[in-house]
Write a protein that holds these residues in place. Structure first.
Motif, short mmCIF file in Angstrom:
data_model
loop_
_atom_site.label_atom_id
_atom_site.label_comp_id
_atom_site.label_asym_id
_atom_site.label_seq_id
_atom_site.Cartn_x
_atom_site.Cartn_y
_atom_site.Cartn_z
N SER A 34 0.83 -1.21 0.00
CA SER A 34 0.00 0.00 0.00
C SER A 34 0.86 1.26 0.00
O SER A 34 0.52 2.24 -0.65
N HIS A 35 1.95 1.25 0.76
CA HIS A 35 2.86 2.40 0.79
C HIS A 35 4.18 1.96 1.41
O HIS A 35 4.34 0.80 1.79
N ALA A 36 5.12 2.90 1.49
CA ALA A 36 6.50 2.52 1.80
C ALA A 36 6.84 2.50 3.29
O ALA A 36 7.95 2.13 3.65
N HIS A 37 5.91 2.90 4.16
CA HIS A 37 6.26 2.95 5.59
C HIS A 37 6.65 1.58 6.11
O HIS A 37 6.15 0.55 5.65
N MET A 38 7.53 1.57 7.11
CA MET A 38 8.12 0.30 7.53
C MET A 38 7.09 -0.71 8.06
O MET A 38 7.24 -1.91 7.83
N ASP A 39 6.05 -0.22 8.72
CA ASP A 39 5.07 -1.17 9.25
C ASP A 39 4.19 -1.79 8.14
O ASP A 39 3.35 -2.64 8.42
N HIS A 40 4.44 -1.38 6.90
CA HIS A 40 3.72 -1.97 5.76
C HIS A 40 4.65 -2.62 4.73
O HIS A 40 4.21 -3.42 3.92
N ALA A 41 5.94 -2.25 4.77
CA ALA A 41 6.80 -2.67 3.66
C ALA A 41 8.22 -3.08 4.05
O ALA A 41 9.03 -3.34 3.16
N GLY A 74 -4.12 9.60 0.80
CA GLY A 74 -4.04 10.81 1.64
C GLY A 74 -3.11 10.68 2.84
O GLY A 74 -3.17 11.50 3.76
N HIS A 75 -2.23 9.69 2.82
CA HIS A 75 -1.41 9.40 4.00
C HIS A 75 0.08 9.52 3.71
O HIS A 75 0.85 9.97 4.57
N SER A 76 0.49 9.12 2.52
CA SER A 76 1.90 9.14 2.13
C SER A 76 1.94 9.31 0.61
O SER A 76 1.10 8.72 -0.07
N GLY A 133 -4.81 0.01 3.35
CA GLY A 133 -3.52 0.46 3.89
C GLY A 133 -3.79 1.54 4.92
O GLY A 133 -4.84 1.53 5.56
N ASP A 134 -2.86 2.48 5.09
CA ASP A 134 -3.11 3.64 5.97
C ASP A 134 -3.77 4.74 5.14
O ASP A 134 -3.45 4.90 3.97
N TRP A 135 -4.64 5.49 5.76
CA TRP A 135 -5.30 6.57 5.00
C TRP A 135 -5.73 7.70 5.91
O TRP A 135 -5.84 7.55 7.13
#
Ligand SMILES: [Zn+2]
Length: 360
Positions: free
Chosen positions: A55-62, A118-120, A138-140
């Motif tokens: 969903s995006h590059a933040h560590m808790d997702h990727a 809208g998050h990253s 993902g995060d939003w």
């Protein structure tokens, strides 16, 4: 039979990792680490998957892509911007697949759609159209003054970021508190590819020009190259902000400085902490892991913490559930004890099954 399986993320602030089984394919949704360093999803019983969608590059997702060999070394789908942030991720070029920031796409042959979260920058939600529709957000956030949020289409099943549980305070009110706390200068420590540029815009809207760490400057430059990623009405403001930055004069404790990293553990914020010491007004606004300078300073009262929404409030989770007419809502990344009201409002839509069988 189609299924949505929780590997990690459904019952607390845990790394994101889910598996969607649909039309003969097994699709992993995110593969993260943290937020506490060293916490990974347990892939021992997951088996091979056909691909991973990030969903995006933040560590808790990727940040757990090095575990890919455990699940058959599948290809990985993400947007170009997300890949640009994950440049050194352990995924060979040949295994990298590209998703649009918004629009229709095929993921391992399945009909899908993405939209901006809208998050990253480059962050997306993903929607699969079969089995009544399944959306993973993902995060939003809908509160960003810079990053657009596209409402996902109607879907029976909604796996959504609900990180804040019952928190319902508006970002605007949160920023007022931060603004007041910065009167005599401050170092606002923010994560890479996160709230830095938005925070700068919030200060500008109140007539105050913040100073930017060079990484935040570079983030804004990168945003300006791709008009899909941000609200283009902000373009002149962002350009002027970059022009106003002067790296020849030293940063001072009386400046309002927005810089990385988020917990003063590395990068420019760590350098400023070493330089300013107790004279600096350090402000943190995100999740503060143990064993970081931020944690130590907050514990001994030498720094301040304020909320800054980058996830949906309670009212936003309810709104996305209503507008997408979800029958099954799976609230992720939240401790159920912090979401009692939210869960009550969701009522019969609330779904906490570790393995949810999807409608035919
Ligand atoms: Zn995130």
């Amino acid at each position: 039979m189609a299924k949505l399986i929780n590997v990690s993320g459904l019952s607390g602030k845990m790394p994101a990792c889910f598996v969607l089984e649909m039309d003969g394919k097994r699709i992993m949704l995110d593969l993260g680490e943290g937020p506490e360093p060293g916490i990974y999803p347990d892939l021992a019983h997951v088996g091979d998957v056909d691909c991973i969608v990030l969903s995006h590059a933040h560590m808790d997702h990727a940040a757990a892509l090095h575990l890919r060999p455990q699940i058959g070394n599948p290809p990985v789908y993400a947007t170009r911007t997300t890949w640009s942030f994950l440049g050194d991720a352990p995924v060979a070029e040949a295994d990298r697949r590209f998703l649009p920031d918004q629009g229709a796409c095929l993921i391992e042959g399945l009909t899908a759609q993405t939209g901006r979260c809208g998050h990253s920058p480059g962050g997306i939600w993903v929607h699969f159209s079969d089995h009544g529709g399944v959306t993973y957000t993902g995060d939003w956030s809908v509160e960003s003054n810079l990053l657009p949020f596209d409402m996902p289409p109607v879907a029976d099943t909604l796996l959504t970021d609900a990180s804040y549980g019952d928190r319902d305070e508006a970002l605007e009110d949160q920023f007022s508190k931060i603004y007041d706390a910065c009167e005599d200068g401050a170092v606002l420590c923010v994560p890479s590819h996160g709230r830095g540029p938005e925070m700068a815009l919030a200060f500008l809207a109140r007539g105050h020009i913040p100073r930017l760490g060079k990484s935040i400057y570079a983030e804004i430059e990168q945003l300006l190259e791709n008009e899909t990623l941000y609200d283009v009405t902000q373009k002149p403001v962002l350009k002027a902000l970059l022009q106003q930055q002067d790296y020849n004069s030293a940063f001072s404790t009386t400046d309002i400085i927005i810089t990385t990293e988020a917990n003063a553990e590395s990068g420019h914020s760590a350098e400023l902490l070493a330089e300013f010491g107790a004279n600096g007004n350090f402000i943190f606004t995100g999740h503060v892991p143990d064993n970081t300078p931020a944690k130590t300073m907050l514990t001994n009262g030498t720094a301040q913490w304020f909320a800054w929404n980058v996830h949906p409030r309670q009212r936003d989770v309810i709104a996305i559930a209503d507008q997408t007419r979800a029958r099954f809502v799976l609230p992720a990344f939240v401790d159920p004890k912090k979401a009692e009201n939210l869960f009550t409002i969701l009522g019969e839509r609330l779904c906490c099954e570790q393995e949810l069988t999807l409608p035919e």
